[in-house]
Design a protein around this motif. Structure first.
Motif, PDB file in Angstrom:
ATOM      1  N   PRO A 128      -6.224   4.650   3.569  1.00 63.04           N
ATOM      2  CA  PRO A 128      -4.867   4.085   3.534  1.00 63.04           C
ATOM      3  C   PRO A 128      -4.621   3.288   2.261  1.00 63.04           C
ATOM      4  CG  PRO A 128      -6.264   2.773   4.959  1.00 63.04           C
ATOM      5  CD  PRO A 128      -7.086   3.976   4.554  1.00 63.04           C
ATOM      6  N   ASP A 129      -3.356   3.173   1.891  1.00 67.52           N
ATOM      7  CA  ASP A 129      -2.988   2.379   0.720  1.00 67.52           C
ATOM      8  C   ASP A 129      -3.200   0.896   1.003  1.00 67.52           C
ATOM      9  OD1 ASP A 129      -2.203   4.652  -0.660  1.00 67.52           O
ATOM     10  OD2 ASP A 129      -0.169   4.580   0.149  1.00 67.52           O
ATOM     11  N   GLY A 130      -3.827   0.220   0.063  1.00 70.94           N
ATOM     12  CA  GLY A 130      -4.059  -1.209   0.198  1.00 70.94           C
ATOM     13  C   GLY A 130      -3.118  -2.018  -0.666  1.00 70.94           C
ATOM     14  N   THR A 131      -3.158  -3.325  -0.466  1.00 72.89           N
ATOM     15  CA  THR A 131      -2.319  -4.250  -1.233  1.00 72.89           C
ATOM     16  C   THR A 131      -3.209  -5.112  -2.113  1.00 72.89           C
ATOM     17  OG1 THR A 131      -0.746  -4.347   0.601  1.00 72.89           O
ATOM     18  CG2 THR A 131      -0.588  -6.067  -1.083  1.00 72.89           C
ATOM     19  N   PRO A 132      -3.008  -5.074  -3.443  1.00 72.19           N
ATOM     20  CA  PRO A 132      -3.828  -5.915  -4.332  1.00 72.19           C
ATOM     21  C   PRO A 132      -3.632  -7.395  -4.024  1.00 72.19           C
ATOM     22  CG  PRO A 132      -2.662  -4.221  -5.577  1.00 72.19           C
ATOM     23  CD  PRO A 132      -2.083  -4.207  -4.192  1.00 72.19           C
ATOM     24  N   THR A 133      -4.715  -8.152  -4.129  1.00 72.63           N
ATOM     25  CA  THR A 133      -4.649  -9.592  -3.904  1.00 72.63           C
ATOM     26  C   THR A 133      -4.680 -10.314  -5.242  1.00 72.63           C
ATOM     27  OG1 THR A 133      -7.054  -9.829  -3.761  1.00 72.63           O
ATOM     28  CG2 THR A 133      -5.885  -9.305  -1.721  1.00 72.63           C
ATOM     29  N   ASP A 134      -4.300 -11.587  -5.217  1.00 65.64           N
ATOM     30  CA  ASP A 134      -4.270 -12.388  -6.449  1.00 65.64           C
ATOM     31  C   ASP A 134      -5.649 -12.535  -7.069  1.00 65.64           C
ATOM     32  OD1 ASP A 134      -1.570 -12.708  -6.088  1.00 65.64           O
ATOM     33  OD2 ASP A 134      -1.751 -14.632  -5.044  1.00 65.64           O
ATOM     34  N   SER A 135      -6.696 -12.443  -6.239  1.00 66.66           N
ATOM     35  CA  SER A 135      -8.059 -12.620  -6.740  1.00 66.66           C
ATOM     36  C   SER A 135      -8.660 -11.333  -7.293  1.00 66.66           C
ATOM     37  CB  SER A 135      -8.954 -13.158  -5.620  1.00 66.66           C
ATOM     38  OG  SER A 135      -8.985 -12.238  -4.535  1.00 66.66           O
ATOM     39  N   GLY A 136      -7.876 -10.259  -7.338  1.00 63.64           N
ATOM     40  CA  GLY A 136      -8.366  -8.994  -7.846  1.00 63.64           C
ATOM     41  C   GLY A 136      -8.967  -8.094  -6.783  1.00 63.64           C
ATOM     42  N   GLY A 137      -8.884  -8.497  -5.541  1.00 66.31           N
ATOM     43  CA  GLY A 137      -9.405  -7.684  -4.455  1.00 66.31           C
ATOM     44  C   GLY A 137      -8.358  -6.723  -3.926  1.00 66.31           C
ATOM     45  N   LEU A 138      -8.589  -6.224  -2.727  1.00 70.66           N
ATOM     46  CA  LEU A 138      -7.689  -5.265  -2.099  1.00 70.66           C
ATOM     47  C   LEU A 138      -7.618  -5.559  -0.613  1.00 70.66           C
ATOM     48  CD1 LEU A 138      -5.995  -2.719  -2.857  1.00 70.66           C
ATOM     49  CD2 LEU A 138      -7.962  -1.349  -2.126  1.00 70.66           C
TER      50      LEU A 138
END
Length: 455
Positions: A128-138
């Protein structure tokens, strides 16, 4: 038929109740989270109680109706397990992915799931498509998907596959079954193909048990101990573990061995070994009769199914097996719960291997190849006790041989291995294994005394 109704109706009502509870577990409880765990534990426990009652009451069912009610129960309860997705295991995500890859004409051993070479094959339900986080994660959606490093390109990808950055661990026959299960459905179809494969394996095993028990002049009611068992339903069908298919091959091979057909027996057992390795445990009690033909056929089948993958992927066909053994503590000796309490480091693994080999030699010398069922239960159960695997579904191989031998006491091991899966809590495993040994030994002694009195 009217006269038999009072005997059949209570069993039928219990099977209906088990079916309803199975639907409740699969369709309503769904993925077992900590919040849903109490409901899952209660419902699963109720299934076990009803299963025990049904197995007792089926003794009152007239002989001519037993095959029908056992088979119908297996089918109906099995269909109930198809009403939801796998709830305590993610293994079937890999099964389905490997099937998708093979049906695209690619060896499942060649690439890891997160390799970008396979990106065009990725369905949304597995990646599934993920959402990038501010810390560079997913951040991944839902309860199944987790972020993993891509291979072949930088960055993360969401996937529901466990261990997505390592090669598959499953042998070639298992891989072929995954491909067949996925062949007739589009990639957008999620987990149901391998669950249907599990249902086919359970029903086929049930029919084989009924036929074999009757042909050997044994009570076919014992087939219900496999067909209606909540553990079998949840692990072989609900969670779609391929161990159910491996158990069928092992049982079918043993049936042919008992009939003196060594080559066919070896071929079927070879298919079982090339599905999940564990069916090698059923071999020692069969080797006294035609050992070269049986063992030779098994080895030939295993080699034959590996050759195409060796050509396509080289030594990658070994997959993640070495890493898995290390991860599970077999290399370090910590996996054997009983022996690791008294032996240091790798000595526990060596000790378990030596004891299992000794057990295999004893049953090879003493078991009757025409009646190997109890000896096979002893070897399989002994291996489970000595190796104490973390995954309950390894015991799927044990249950049909329990049904053939009438060794009900080994349900103690099945329940022990199931408790962490059902309750989601660790159990004092060493104490539990000791209790299993006590139950098995006590039942054996009582059975022996009863046999001597009868004689």
């Amino acid at each position: 038929m009217r006269a038999a109704l009072p005997r059949v109706l209570p069993v039928a009502l219990l099977l209906v109740a088990i079916t309803v509870l199975t639907v409740w577990i699969m369709a309503d409880v769904g993925i077992v989270t900590p919040q849903r765990r109490p409901s899952y534990t209660a419902l699963h426990g109720a299934c076990w109680i009803l299963f025990g009652a049904a197995c007792l009451l089926v003794k009152r069912v007239p002989d001519r109706l037993v095959p029908a009610i056992v088979t119908i129960g297996a089918v109906v309860i099995g269909l109930a397990a198809l009403t939801g997705q796998p709830n305590t295991s993610t293994d079937s995500a890999r099964y389905n992915w490997d099937g998708i890859v093979q049906n695209a004409g690619i060896s499942p051993y060649r690439y890891v799931p997160t390799d970008t070479a396979l990106q065009p094959l990725r369905p949304q339900w597995l990646f599934p498509d993920g959402t990038p986080t501010d810390s560079g994660g997913l951040r991944c959606p839902g309860l199944r998907a987790r972020p993993a490093e891509q291979v072949g390109a930088p960055g993360l990808v969401c996937t529901a596959i466990n261990r997505p950055t390592v090669p598959t661990i499953y042998p070639p026959v298992a891989e072929a079954l995954f491909a067949v299960a996925r062949f007739f459905v589009p990639r957008a179809v999620a987990y149901s193909p391998t669950q249907v494969l599990g249902l086919v394996a359970v029903v086929a095993t049930t029919l084989l048990l009924l036929r074999t028990l009757r042909s050997l002049d044994r009570d076919p009611r014992w087939a219900a101990a496999f067909a209606w068992c909540p553990f079998v339903t949840m692990e072989a069908i609900g969670n779609a573990h391929i161990d159910g298919s491996a158990a069928f091959f092992a049982l079918a091979g043993t049936v042919l061995a008992v009939r003196g057909r060594a080559l066919g027996a070896g071929a079927l057992i070879g298919l079982g070994i090339a599905t999940k390795f564990l069916p090698v445990l059923v071999v020692p009690p069969l080797l006294k009769r035609h050992p070269v033909r049986l063992a030779g056929a098994a080895v030939a089948v295993v080699v034959a199914v590996y050759v195409p993958h060796l050509i396509a992927a080289g030594d990658a066909v070994i997959g993640y097996l070495p890493g898995y053994l290390d991860e599970e503590g077999y290399d370090g000796g910590s996996r054997s719960a009983l022996l690791s309490a008294v032996l240091p480091d790798t000595a526990a693994t060596v000790g378990a291997a030596v004891l299992l080999l000794a057990l295999a030699v004893v049953v090879l010398l003493r078991a009757d190849p025409a009646d190997p069922w109890a000896a096979q239960v002893l070897v399989i159960g002994g291996a489970l006790v000595l190796a104490s695997p973390r995954y309950a579904w390894y015991a799927l191989l044990l249950v049909p041989f329990m049904a053939m031998s009438g060794r009900w006491e080994w349900f103690a091991a099945v329940i022990l291995f199931s408790i962490p899966v059902i309750a989601g809590q660790p159990v004092p495993f060493r104490v539990g294994l000791l209790l299993v040994v006590v139950v098995v030994v006590t039942a054996g002694v009582l059975r022996r005394r009863r046999s001597l009195r009868t004689d």
